[in-house]
Design a protein around this motif. Structure first.
Motif, PDB file in Angstrom:
ATOM      1  N   UNK A  20     -95.836  -6.777  34.374  1.00  0.00           N
ATOM      2  CA  UNK A  20     -95.563  -5.425  33.876  1.00  0.00           C
ATOM      3  C   UNK A  20     -96.637  -4.976  32.891  1.00  0.00           C
ATOM      4  N   UNK A  21     -97.032  -5.889  31.987  1.00  0.00           N
ATOM      5  CA  UNK A  21     -98.074  -5.560  31.017  1.00  0.00           C
ATOM      6  C   UNK A  21     -99.392  -5.261  31.726  1.00  0.00           C
ATOM      7  N   UNK A  22     -99.676  -6.036  32.752  1.00  0.00           N
ATOM      8  CA  UNK A  22    -100.911  -5.806  33.513  1.00  0.00           C
ATOM      9  C   UNK A  22    -100.879  -4.432  34.172  1.00  0.00           C
ATOM     10  N   UNK A  23     -99.717  -4.056  34.704  1.00  0.00           N
ATOM     11  CA  UNK A  23     -99.580  -2.742  35.347  1.00  0.00           C
ATOM     12  C   UNK A  23     -99.773  -1.626  34.316  1.00  0.00           C
ATOM     13  N   UNK A  24     -99.261  -1.830  33.101  1.00  0.00           N
ATOM     14  CA  UNK A  24     -99.461  -0.835  32.040  1.00  0.00           C
ATOM     15  C   UNK A  24    -100.953  -0.705  31.723  1.00  0.00           C
ATOM     16  N   UNK A  25    -101.633  -1.837  31.624  1.00  0.00           N
ATOM     17  CA  UNK A  25    -103.080  -1.817  31.385  1.00  0.00           C
ATOM     18  C   UNK A  25    -103.793  -1.055  32.497  1.00  0.00           C
ATOM     19  N   UNK A  26    -103.450  -1.379  33.723  1.00  0.00           N
ATOM     20  CA  UNK A  26    -104.045  -0.747  34.894  1.00  0.00           C
ATOM     21  C   UNK A  26    -103.832   0.769  34.851  1.00  0.00           C
ATOM     22  N   UNK A  27    -102.590   1.182  34.569  1.00  0.00           N
ATOM     23  CA  UNK A  27    -102.277   2.613  34.514  1.00  0.00           C
ATOM     24  C   UNK A  27    -103.014   3.297  33.372  1.00  0.00           C
ATOM     25  N   UNK A  28    -103.032   2.640  32.198  1.00  0.00           N
ATOM     26  CA  UNK A  28    -103.704   3.234  31.035  1.00  0.00           C
ATOM     27  C   UNK A  28    -105.189   3.441  31.297  1.00  0.00           C
ATOM     28  N   UNK A  29    -105.838   2.410  31.827  1.00  0.00           N
ATOM     29  CA  UNK A  29    -107.281   2.526  32.072  1.00  0.00           C
ATOM     30  C   UNK A  29    -107.572   3.528  33.183  1.00  0.00           C
ATOM     31  N   UNK A  30    -106.689   3.585  34.169  1.00  0.00           N
ATOM     32  CA  UNK A  30    -106.895   4.522  35.288  1.00  0.00           C
ATOM     33  C   UNK A  30    -106.814   5.968  34.827  1.00  0.00           C
ATOM     34  N   UNK A  31    -106.129   6.229  33.714  1.00  0.00           N
ATOM     35  CA  UNK A  31    -105.987   7.598  33.207  1.00  0.00           C
ATOM     36  C   UNK A  31    -107.191   8.046  32.385  1.00  0.00           C
ATOM     37  N   UNK A  32    -108.037   7.112  31.982  1.00  0.00           N
ATOM     38  CA  UNK A  32    -109.189   7.477  31.155  1.00  0.00           C
ATOM     39  C   UNK A  32    -110.250   8.156  32.022  1.00  0.00           C
ATOM     40  N   UNK A  33    -110.514   9.419  31.706  1.00  0.00           N
ATOM     41  CA  UNK A  33    -111.416  10.212  32.557  1.00  0.00           C
ATOM     42  C   UNK A  33    -112.840   9.690  32.559  1.00  0.00           C
ATOM     43  N   UNK A  34    -113.251   9.032  31.462  1.00  0.00           N
ATOM     44  CA  UNK A  34    -114.654   8.596  31.400  1.00  0.00           C
ATOM     45  C   UNK A  34    -114.899   7.293  32.144  1.00  0.00           C
ATOM     46  N   UNK A  35    -113.833   6.720  32.737  1.00  0.00           N
ATOM     47  CA  UNK A  35    -114.021   5.543  33.586  1.00  0.00           C
ATOM     48  C   UNK A  35    -113.900   5.955  35.037  1.00  0.00           C
ATOM     49  N   UNK A  36    -114.783   5.444  35.857  1.00  0.00           N
ATOM     50  CA  UNK A  36    -114.725   5.725  37.294  1.00  0.00           C
ATOM     51  C   UNK A  36    -113.591   4.880  37.898  1.00  0.00           C
ATOM     52  N   UNK A  37    -113.469   4.910  39.183  1.00  0.00           N
ATOM     53  CA  UNK A  37    -112.423   4.132  39.858  1.00  0.00           C
ATOM     54  C   UNK A  37    -112.527   2.664  39.445  1.00  0.00           C
ATOM     55  N   UNK A  38    -111.386   2.076  39.136  1.00  0.00           N
ATOM     56  CA  UNK A  38    -111.368   0.700  38.647  1.00  0.00           C
ATOM     57  C   UNK A  38    -110.911  -0.235  39.752  1.00  0.00           C
ATOM     58  N   UNK A  39    -111.616  -1.332  39.856  1.00  0.00           N
ATOM     59  CA  UNK A  39    -111.295  -2.330  40.863  1.00  0.00           C
ATOM     60  C   UNK A  39    -110.325  -3.351  40.263  1.00  0.00           C
ATOM     61  N   UNK A  40    -109.081  -3.325  40.700  1.00  0.00           N
ATOM     62  CA  UNK A  40    -108.080  -4.288  40.244  1.00  0.00           C
ATOM     63  C   UNK A  40    -107.780  -5.246  41.384  1.00  0.00           C
TER      64      UNK A  40
END
Length: 93
Positions: free
Chosen positions: A45-65
């Protein structure tokens, strides 16, 4: 300068990392505009929160999880690499 670029982004990224995530590696490479993170999430669950949080940051491109991270329930070891979206960073200044 580029120091401000790193400081601002480090702060924003750090604010988006949940409490139960321990980072063992954090690197912003300004030369090729990449962000690398390695660490352990206490739970999936914590990992999913991290994934969601980082995915919302506009200055990061698509993230490979890596999908194998999602199969673990606890002590999820992860390695994330992404690129900075330089257009969005320039707008943020």
């Amino acid at each position: 300068g580029s120091g401000a670029f790193t400081d601002m982004n480090t702060k924003i990224i750090a604010n988006n990392i949940p409490e139960n995530i321990t980072l063992s590696y954090f690197k912003i490479n300004k030369n090729d505009s990449t962000l690398s993170l390695k660490g352990i999430a206490a739970t999936r669950e914590e990992f999913v929160v991290l994934k969601d949080n980082l995915s919302k940051l506009e200055f990061l491109a698509a993230i490979d999880f890596p999908i194998q991270n999602m199969l673990e329930k606890e002590n999820v070891v992860f390695e994330i690499k992404t690129n900075f979206n330089l257009e969005k960073i320039n707008l943020a200044r």
